[in-house]
Write a protein that holds these residues in place. Structure first.
Motif, PDB file in Angstrom:
ATOM      1  N   PHE A 195      17.008  -1.307  -5.298  1.00 46.99           N
ATOM      2  CA  PHE A 195      17.101   0.076  -6.301  1.00 46.99           C
ATOM      3  C   PHE A 195      16.225   1.244  -5.784  1.00 46.99           C
ATOM      4  N   GLU A 196      15.319   0.659  -4.642  1.00 50.96           N
ATOM      5  CA  GLU A 196      14.508   1.592  -4.081  1.00 50.96           C
ATOM      6  C   GLU A 196      14.908   2.765  -3.717  1.00 50.96           C
ATOM      7  N   THR A 197      16.256   2.879  -3.149  1.00 50.28           N
ATOM      8  CA  THR A 197      16.859   4.131  -2.549  1.00 50.28           C
ATOM      9  C   THR A 197      16.938   5.020  -3.964  1.00 50.28           C
ATOM     10  N   GLU A 198      17.353   4.517  -5.168  1.00 51.94           N
ATOM     11  CA  GLU A 198      17.269   5.384  -5.959  1.00 51.94           C
ATOM     12  C   GLU A 198      16.343   5.730  -6.887  1.00 51.94           C
TER      13      GLU A 198
ATOM     14  N   ALA B 260      17.139   5.494 -28.516  1.00 51.57           N
ATOM     15  CA  ALA B 260      18.007   6.138 -27.775  1.00 51.57           C
ATOM     16  C   ALA B 260      17.301   7.495 -27.091  1.00 51.57           C
ATOM     17  N   ALA B 261      16.209   7.853 -27.710  1.00 49.82           N
ATOM     18  CA  ALA B 261      15.793   9.153 -27.608  1.00 49.82           C
ATOM     19  C   ALA B 261      14.634   9.072 -26.106  1.00 49.82           C
ATOM     20  N   VAL B 262      14.244   7.818 -26.000  1.00 47.41           N
ATOM     21  CA  VAL B 262      13.301   7.486 -24.907  1.00 47.41           C
ATOM     22  C   VAL B 262      13.983   7.670 -23.396  1.00 47.41           C
ATOM     23  N   PRO B 263      13.454   8.777 -22.523  1.00 44.61           N
ATOM     24  CA  PRO B 263      14.326   8.974 -21.564  1.00 44.61           C
ATOM     25  C   PRO B 263      14.062   7.858 -20.518  1.00 44.61           C
ATOM     26  N   VAL B 264      15.043   7.131 -19.992  1.00 50.65           N
ATOM     27  CA  VAL B 264      14.889   6.184 -18.970  1.00 50.65           C
ATOM     28  C   VAL B 264      15.999   6.555 -18.078  1.00 50.65           C
ATOM     29  N   ALA B 265      15.874   6.553 -16.940  1.00 53.35           N
ATOM     30  CA  ALA B 265      16.539   7.014 -15.517  1.00 53.35           C
ATOM     31  C   ALA B 265      17.892   6.015 -15.392  1.00 53.35           C
ATOM     32  N   GLU B 266      18.727   6.303 -15.275  1.00 53.06           N
ATOM     33  CA  GLU B 266      19.834   5.652 -15.093  1.00 53.06           C
ATOM     34  C   GLU B 266      19.615   4.132 -14.114  1.00 53.06           C
ATOM     35  N   PRO B 267      19.316   4.504 -12.832  1.00 52.38           N
ATOM     36  CA  PRO B 267      19.066   3.316 -12.200  1.00 52.38           C
ATOM     37  C   PRO B 267      17.984   2.536 -12.658  1.00 52.38           C
ATOM     38  N   VAL B 268      17.035   3.092 -13.401  1.00 49.00           N
ATOM     39  CA  VAL B 268      15.898   2.247 -13.956  1.00 49.00           C
ATOM     40  C   VAL B 268      16.298   1.457 -14.862  1.00 49.00           C
TER      41      VAL B 268
ATOM     42  N   LEU C 238       0.708  -1.351   0.019  1.00 42.10           N
ATOM     43  CA  LEU C 238       0.005   0.057  -0.013  1.00 42.10           C
ATOM     44  C   LEU C 238       0.692   1.278  -0.110  1.00 42.10           C
ATOM     45  N   PHE C 239       2.149   1.168   0.627  1.00 39.16           N
ATOM     46  CA  PHE C 239       2.979   2.219   0.663  1.00 39.16           C
ATOM     47  C   PHE C 239       4.402   1.847   0.163  1.00 39.16           C
ATOM     48  N   PHE C 240       4.929   2.836  -0.689  1.00 41.23           N
ATOM     49  CA  PHE C 240       5.971   2.308  -1.524  1.00 41.23           C
ATOM     50  C   PHE C 240       6.781   3.673  -1.681  1.00 41.23           C
ATOM     51  N   PRO C 241       8.148   3.943  -2.057  1.00 43.62           N
ATOM     52  CA  PRO C 241       9.027   4.958  -2.373  1.00 43.62           C
ATOM     53  C   PRO C 241       8.270   5.571  -3.416  1.00 43.62           C
ATOM     54  N   GLY C 242       7.901   6.965  -2.962  1.00 47.77           N
ATOM     55  CA  GLY C 242       7.402   7.991  -3.805  1.00 47.77           C
ATOM     56  C   GLY C 242       5.727   7.917  -4.029  1.00 47.77           C
ATOM     57  N   GLY C 243       5.140   6.949  -3.213  1.00 53.10           N
ATOM     58  CA  GLY C 243       3.579   7.086  -3.270  1.00 53.10           C
ATOM     59  C   GLY C 243       3.156   6.152  -2.281  1.00 53.10           C
ATOM     60  N   ASP C 244       1.817   6.093  -2.656  1.00 55.62           N
ATOM     61  CA  ASP C 244       0.921   4.961  -1.782  1.00 55.62           C
ATOM     62  C   ASP C 244      -0.165   4.891  -2.589  1.00 55.62           C
ATOM     63  N   ILE C 245      -1.425   3.880  -2.085  1.00 55.39           N
ATOM     64  CA  ILE C 245      -2.545   3.894  -2.822  1.00 55.39           C
ATOM     65  C   ILE C 245      -3.337   5.104  -2.818  1.00 55.39           C
ATOM     66  N   GLY C 246      -2.951   5.767  -1.801  1.00 57.35           N
ATOM     67  CA  GLY C 246      -3.971   6.980  -1.953  1.00 57.35           C
ATOM     68  C   GLY C 246      -3.553   8.115  -3.025  1.00 57.35           C
TER      69      GLY C 246
ATOM     70  N   ILE D  28       9.283   0.145 -11.311  1.00 59.89           N
ATOM     71  CA  ILE D  28      10.530  -0.522 -10.885  1.00 59.89           C
ATOM     72  C   ILE D  28      10.632   0.007  -9.287  1.00 59.89           C
ATOM     73  N   ALA D  29      10.078   1.251  -9.067  1.00 66.58           N
ATOM     74  CA  ALA D  29      10.484   1.678  -7.650  1.00 66.58           C
ATOM     75  C   ALA D  29       9.476   0.484  -6.585  1.00 66.58           C
ATOM     76  N   LEU D  30       8.292   0.226  -7.484  1.00 71.97           N
ATOM     77  CA  LEU D  30       7.390  -0.624  -6.536  1.00 71.97           C
ATOM     78  C   LEU D  30       7.997  -2.119  -6.607  1.00 71.97           C
ATOM     79  N   LEU D  31       8.253  -2.580  -7.642  1.00 75.11           N
ATOM     80  CA  LEU D  31       8.985  -3.757  -7.774  1.00 75.11           C
ATOM     81  C   LEU D  31      10.245  -4.136  -6.718  1.00 75.11           C
ATOM     82  N   SER D  32      11.060  -2.932  -6.985  1.00 73.00           N
ATOM     83  CA  SER D  32      12.225  -3.076  -6.245  1.00 73.00           C
ATOM     84  C   SER D  32      11.912  -3.186  -4.572  1.00 73.00           C
ATOM     85  N   PHE D  33      10.952  -2.270  -4.429  1.00 67.07           N
ATOM     86  CA  PHE D  33      10.682  -2.046  -2.836  1.00 67.07           C
ATOM     87  C   PHE D  33      10.169  -3.458  -2.326  1.00 67.07           C
ATOM     88  N   ARG D  34       9.218  -3.912  -3.213  1.00 64.02           N
ATOM     89  CA  ARG D  34       8.343  -5.364  -2.853  1.00 64.02           C
ATOM     90  C   ARG D  34       9.331  -6.247  -2.544  1.00 64.02           C
TER      91      ARG D  34
END
Lengths: 348, 348
Positions: A203-206, A258-266, A60-68, A192-198
């Motif tokens: 990776f969820e630190t980044e 190459a043009a599609v923005p993807v963050a390095e840690p992702v 329900l709660f994860f880095p950067g957000g939650d169910i709400g 990725i934030a959700l999966l990594s945290f779960r």
């Protein structure tokens, strides 16, 4: 196919099959501006833009957000990308007996903060409880109504100066030869934030979820003008969204990988986990189809907002192809297919 | 209070407490025609009537209905009793992994039939899947939008000929001294049918759920005119609905117990089970507050419809009391309180 699988709820081909064969055929057809059968972000009926989203995110709660925050932003974004402004939210909460009230309150605080941030009130709701064991903690279904943005006519008129535009809304079938595809920011952060945290991959630190309400950013783009389609690439990510445009508009789309923005840690996480960041869901991004003459202006206004600071032109529609083709970083071409389903379950 | 209990989802005082203390305080206030805080059947924003209902009914199929018919009618009725006509439904389905597709199809068939019957399309939806064991089979959240009925102005003008009417909608706070209370049919059928079937009490051969869409019956009443409030007595039944009117309108209501229609087998089941049929939920009934001069006319039009054939005048508003008072069949008086919660869990 006899039983429901996780893939049936993952936003890709499997879900489409479930809808097309086991749900939609039983529902009567009525004449509506943008109907159920168009599988667009929202429906439009009597100029009311209307959408709904069940939120089963785990945890329900994860880095950067939650169910709400998810329940508010996901629904607001579905209204906004039609070229509409969300007016009000309805919130149906189903709770598991025994859930700590503090958990509910924490989620509601988040609903309140994001409702305030987006300027969209929760006006009605419903609350149900299922016995302990009959539901994993809590689900929230949010619905929203919106009205045509006061800038949408202007936006479409600008586009119409360069080529004929027939649709009254920013639907998936509006992409034409030469239209430029813009991604409003980095792809794959939420999943990725959700999966990594779960799963505790580290990776969820980044990586944090990108959950954000896009209604104001959409207005900024419409004020500039020239946008013909918008879509928020949630379940199944960019790959799913862009394939919907290609197939519904009946035109090929060439994407420059190459043009599609993807963050390095992702990118790193995806390499390690064997995932394609373009198939992973987002909750604060959109893709925009725009007439080529206005692409730079739209990009400029996106860059002015924190929500669009990484926006980039990622491709264009072309009748050279009849599907989505990725020009890879090493110079080859490959077909970018819609995923069977989002590779990360229960991300929203 | 630290944890969620079944009573928190049962529509009565406990749920009201959960909403008032643990949900609503976190949500920002906006100015809206009929807001969340009014706890009415639907909200009204920019003249769009908007509502949502989560359906967690157990079992999914029962005598007289199923989760599909319930999901259509419950939401249509919430829109209708505001004095509005439902325009469109949104359907969010959450499925348990492993559920037989045939079960889903059976529910969708019912959604389709009732959508057709009521003349209200499902225009948008969402589908999610939770892992096996994380959800008891299936829940459906339905939302609806509606527009002011073309007969509502006429209805309120008729009422206004006899006494001033200030509200533009059929809200819970419109009851005044002398207003007549009508029940559109027998009370308690839905809850008893469901409970008896679930627990195998044997009454289910005689008692069926009353699930029905009331939108056309509401139009019939508005065409006659004089109705000032309508409400569908779902969770917590008649007792809950009538208490909401009394407290929000700030006036006592006297109910003649013998006049409230209750089917014989429902009465028998309630006696055996120690339940009050007036606290048990309905899904195809409404209560109507009407100016006394128009009560007989309204009753007449109700009797013409199969959905209103057992309609009866059951009481009137009176400043002799400041709460709901039941004139019992043996001639005494007792206070009819709002139930703490519907005595039958997961009825809708």
């Amino acid at each position: 196919m006899k039983r429901v699988t996780m893939g049936h709820g993952a936003g890709g081909e499997l879900m489409h099959e479930l809808l097309s064969h086991h749900i939609i055929p039983f529902l009567p057809q009525f004449t509506v501006d943008v109907p159920l059968r168009s599988f667009d972000d929202s429906a439009v009926v009597d100029d009311i833009v209307f959408t709904t989203d069940g939120h089963t995110v785990k945890p329900l709660f994860f880095p950067g957000g939650d169910i709400g925050s998810l329940a508010v932003c996901g629904t607001i974004n579905d209204i906004s990308v039609m070229g509409a402004q969300p007016l009000a939210l309805a919130q149906s909460i189903i709770l598991e007996e025994g859930l700590e009230i503090g958990v509910l309150e924490r989620a509601m605080k988040s609903v309140g903060q994001y409702s305030e941030l987006a300027g969209v009130p929760v006006v009605t709701g419903d609350t149900k409880v299922m016995e302990s064991g009959a539901l994993d903690k809590m689900v929230i279904t949010t619905s929203a109504v919106g009205k045509r943005s006061r800038f949408l006519d202007h936006d479409l008129e600008v586009a119409n100066e360069y080529r004929p535009v027939s649709s009254r809304w920013l639907t998936d079938d509006n992409i034409r030869e030469g239209d430029v595809i813009i991604a409003s920011g980095t792809m794959g952060d939420h999943g990725i934030a959700l999966l990594s945290f779960r799963e505790g991959y580290g990776f969820e630190t980044e990586v944090k979820s990108d959950i954000a309400p896009l209604n104001r950013l959409v207005e900024d783009v419409l004020r500039v003008g020239g946008a013909v389609s918008m879509k928020d690439p949630t379940r199944g990510g960019f790959a799913n969204a862009i394939n919907e445009w290609s197939s519904k508009s009946g035109i090929g789309i060439e994407i420059d990988e190459a043009a599609v923005p993807v963050a390095e840690p992702v990118r790193n996480a995806c390499e390690l986990l064997g995932l394609d960041p373009l198939s992973v869901g987002n909750e604060g991004k959109m893709i925009i189809g725009v007439v080529p003459e206005m692409a730079d202006e739209v990009l400029k206004v996106l860059h002015r907002s924190p929500l669009g600071k990484n926006a980039a032109i990622v491709g264009k529609a072309t009748s050279k192809f009849d599907c989505v083709v990725l020009r890879t970083e090493v110079g080859g071409h490959r077909i970018l297919e819609a995923p069977v389903g989002d590779p990360v379950p229960r991300i929203c």
